[in-house]
Design a protein around this motif. Structure first.
Motif, PDB file in Angstrom:
ATOM      1  N   LEU A 116       1.067  13.111  -0.130  1.00 13.19           N
ATOM      2  CA  LEU A 116       0.528  14.314  -0.762  1.00 13.19           C
ATOM      3  C   LEU A 116       1.560  15.041  -1.611  1.00 13.19           C
ATOM      4  N   GLU A 117       2.829  14.916  -1.225  1.00 16.09           N
ATOM      5  CA  GLU A 117       3.872  15.594  -1.996  1.00 16.09           C
ATOM      6  C   GLU A 117       4.061  14.980  -3.375  1.00 16.09           C
ATOM      7  N   ALA A 118       3.576  13.764  -3.566  1.00 20.07           N
ATOM      8  CA  ALA A 118       3.717  13.086  -4.855  1.00 20.07           C
ATOM      9  C   ALA A 118       2.468  13.255  -5.728  1.00 20.07           C
ATOM     10  N   THR A 119       1.517  14.056  -5.268  1.00 21.31           N
ATOM     11  CA  THR A 119       0.291  14.285  -6.026  1.00 21.31           C
ATOM     12  C   THR A 119       0.248  15.720  -6.531  1.00 21.31           C
ATOM     13  N   SER A 120      -0.753  15.989  -7.343  1.00 22.96           N
ATOM     14  CA  SER A 120      -0.947  17.350  -7.850  1.00 22.96           C
ATOM     15  C   SER A 120      -1.900  18.139  -6.961  1.00 22.96           C
ATOM     16  N   GLY A 121      -2.079  17.677  -5.737  1.00 17.39           N
ATOM     17  CA  GLY A 121      -2.964  18.370  -4.811  1.00 17.39           C
ATOM     18  C   GLY A 121      -4.121  17.499  -4.374  1.00 17.39           C
ATOM     19  N   LEU A 122      -4.893  18.032  -3.435  1.00  8.52           N
ATOM     20  CA  LEU A 122      -5.996  17.277  -2.860  1.00  8.52           C
ATOM     21  C   LEU A 122      -7.105  17.020  -3.865  1.00  8.52           C
ATOM     22  N   VAL A 123      -7.341  17.969  -4.749  1.00  6.91           N
ATOM     23  CA  VAL A 123      -8.412  17.806  -5.742  1.00  6.91           C
ATOM     24  C   VAL A 123      -8.120  16.617  -6.641  1.00  6.91           C
ATOM     25  N   GLU A 124      -6.896  16.545  -7.151  1.00  3.92           N
ATOM     26  CA  GLU A 124      -6.522  15.434  -8.017  1.00  3.92           C
ATOM     27  C   GLU A 124      -6.518  14.119  -7.252  1.00  3.92           C
ATOM     28  N   LEU A 125      -6.097  14.178  -5.990  1.00  4.60           N
ATOM     29  CA  LEU A 125      -6.110  12.975  -5.161  1.00  4.60           C
ATOM     30  C   LEU A 125      -7.535  12.467  -5.001  1.00  4.60           C
ATOM     31  N   PHE A 126      -8.479  13.369  -4.768  1.00  3.26           N
ATOM     32  CA  PHE A 126      -9.871  12.982  -4.585  1.00  3.26           C
ATOM     33  C   PHE A 126     -10.489  12.446  -5.873  1.00  3.26           C
ATOM     34  N   LYS A 127      -9.934  12.817  -7.007  1.00  2.00           N
ATOM     35  CA  LYS A 127     -10.428  12.294  -8.282  1.00  2.00           C
ATOM     36  C   LYS A 127      -9.979  10.856  -8.513  1.00  2.00           C
ATOM     37  N   GLY A 128      -9.063  10.377  -7.686  1.00  2.00           N
ATOM     38  CA  GLY A 128      -8.595   9.006  -7.823  1.00  2.00           C
ATOM     39  C   GLY A 128      -7.536   8.820  -8.865  1.00  2.00           C
ATOM     40  N   SER A 129      -6.825   9.903  -9.208  1.00  2.00           N
ATOM     41  CA  SER A 129      -5.826   9.822 -10.280  1.00  2.00           C
ATOM     42  C   SER A 129      -4.401   9.786  -9.744  1.00  2.00           C
ATOM     43  N   SER A 130      -4.249   9.381  -8.469  1.00  2.00           N
ATOM     44  CA  SER A 130      -2.912   9.398  -7.867  1.00  2.00           C
ATOM     45  C   SER A 130      -2.537   8.034  -7.297  1.00  2.00           C
ATOM     46  N   GLY A 131      -2.827   6.978  -8.045  1.00  2.00           N
ATOM     47  CA  GLY A 131      -2.507   5.635  -7.580  1.00  2.00           C
ATOM     48  C   GLY A 131      -1.036   5.434  -7.324  1.00  2.00           C
ATOM     49  N   GLU A 132      -0.180   6.151  -8.061  1.00  2.00           N
ATOM     50  CA  GLU A 132       1.261   5.998  -7.883  1.00  2.00           C
ATOM     51  C   GLU A 132       1.741   6.646  -6.581  1.00  2.00           C
ATOM     52  N   ALA A 133       0.878   7.418  -5.923  1.00  2.00           N
ATOM     53  CA  ALA A 133       1.270   8.102  -4.695  1.00  2.00           C
ATOM     54  C   ALA A 133       0.944   7.292  -3.443  1.00  2.00           C
ATOM     55  N   VAL A 134       0.476   6.054  -3.591  1.00  2.00           N
ATOM     56  CA  VAL A 134       0.134   5.228  -2.435  1.00  2.00           C
ATOM     57  C   VAL A 134       1.411   4.749  -1.743  1.00  2.00           C
ATOM     58  N   LEU A 135       1.546   5.129  -0.472  1.00  2.00           N
ATOM     59  CA  LEU A 135       2.726   4.723   0.299  1.00  2.00           C
ATOM     60  C   LEU A 135       2.544   3.351   0.940  1.00  2.00           C
ATOM     61  N   ASP A 136       1.313   3.094   1.403  1.00  2.00           N
ATOM     62  CA  ASP A 136       1.048   1.852   2.130  1.00  2.00           C
ATOM     63  C   ASP A 136      -0.458   1.672   2.233  1.00  2.00           C
ATOM     64  N   ARG A 137      -0.878   0.618   2.935  1.00  2.00           N
ATOM     65  CA  ARG A 137      -2.296   0.349   3.193  1.00  2.00           C
ATOM     66  C   ARG A 137      -2.509   0.243   4.700  1.00  2.00           C
ATOM     67  N   ILE A 138      -3.621   0.800   5.168  1.00  2.00           N
ATOM     68  CA  ILE A 138      -3.954   0.786   6.584  1.00  2.00           C
ATOM     69  C   ILE A 138      -5.223  -0.027   6.778  1.00  2.00           C
ATOM     70  N   ARG A 139      -5.208  -0.926   7.769  1.00  2.00           N
ATOM     71  CA  ARG A 139      -6.360  -1.777   8.057  1.00  2.00           C
ATOM     72  C   ARG A 139      -6.707  -1.663   9.529  1.00  2.00           C
ATOM     73  N   ILE A 140      -7.864  -1.072   9.828  1.00  2.00           N
ATOM     74  CA  ILE A 140      -8.330  -0.937  11.204  1.00  2.00           C
ATOM     75  C   ILE A 140      -9.761  -1.461  11.268  1.00  2.00           C
ATOM     76  N   PRO A 141      -9.998  -2.574  11.945  1.00  2.00           N
ATOM     77  CA  PRO A 141     -11.366  -3.098  12.041  1.00  2.00           C
ATOM     78  C   PRO A 141     -12.283  -2.117  12.757  1.00  2.00           C
ATOM     79  N   GLY A 142     -13.521  -2.037  12.276  1.00  2.00           N
ATOM     80  CA  GLY A 142     -14.549  -1.319  13.001  1.00  2.00           C
ATOM     81  C   GLY A 142     -14.718   0.142  12.673  1.00  2.00           C
TER      82      GLY A 142
END
Length: 244
Positions: A116-142
């Motif tokens: 979140l510190e690498a984004t312009s806030g939650l609104v921009e994150l929800f718009k999908g414009s913060s691809g560079e702020a992805v730290l990792d991927r989480i995979r949980i079945p179910g």
């Protein structure tokens, strides 16, 4: 363990247990193959595995019972040669997967974990414009479909959540709130800043223009908030606590 599974189905069960994304991922990153062609040929009924595949799996995963892999007998994991009070300790049982689970292993979702510190806030994150702020991927079945995950800060939801935990969320509209559930919210402070928090959301006694934000921590008092001050909101689907 079912005796009528074929070799490829047992490989698929192994892939699920070891949390690889797919047969291709297992072949490339698990066994070091250049492609998944060798393993995919085993889908054909009656096809027998070559010795080198068995050897590669045995060398890479020393906890896997090769006899189970070859014949389907016994359990997936090797017997643990430890004893406590004269009683042998066996590995935890592996639950057989339904065929539907095997067929859809490729469809387990990858949930992006955002900084979140690498984004312009939650609104921009929800718009999908913060691809560079992805730290990792989480995979949980179910788990139900999620849009992303973020780290929790603060102690307002302690002990249910503590600072450093991860929450996985699904974006929703304010008119689709399930009262009493836990949400990730962006609250407008002024025209340039927001306050991001996790709270239980309840109906307010002040009317439909308000919602009540309730903390788990008893030292944080409930607060009624105008709906128009909520910039973004997401339902919390799951939480993850890391233990050192």
């Amino acid at each position: 363990m079912k005796k009528n599974t074929n070799f490829f189905e047992r490989i698929t069960e192994l892939i699920h247990y070891k949390r690889f994304r797919s047969v291709h991922d297992f072949a490339i990153n698990g066994l070091g193959y250049s492609s998944s062609e060798k393993l995919n040929r085993l889908k054909k009924e009656g096809t027998r595995p070559s010795y080198d595949i068995l050897e590669d799996i045995a060398n890479k995963f020393d906890d896997i019972n090769v006899d189970w892999l070859l014949t389907g007998r016994e359990s997936m994991l090797k017997r643990v040669s430890e004893f406590a009070g004269g009683k042998e300790i066996l590995p935890a049982p592996i639950i057989s997967m339904h065929r539907k689970t095997i067929d859809t292993i490729r469809d387990i979702q990858d949930v992006p974990l955002y900084d979140l510190e690498a984004t312009s806030g939650l609104v921009e994150l929800f718009k999908g414009s913060s691809g560079e702020a992805v730290l990792d991927r989480i995979r949980i079945p179910g788990i139900a479909n999620c849009d992303g995950g973020v780290y929790v800060k603060g102690d307002s939801m302690y002990p249910l959540l503590k600072s450093g935990d991860i929450v996985l969320y699904k974006k929703v509209n304010l008119d689709k709130i399930f009262w009493g559930e836990m949400y990730l919210l962006s609250i407008k402070i002024d025209d340039w800043s927001e306050y991001i928090t996790v709270k239980f959301v309840q109906k307010s006694d002040l009317g439909d223009e308000y919602i009540k934000l309730v903390s788990q921590n008893q030292h944080h008092q409930p607060k009624d908030m105008l709906m128009e001050h909520i910039n973004a909101i997401a339902l919390i689907r799951a939480s993850i606590r890391l233990h050192n």
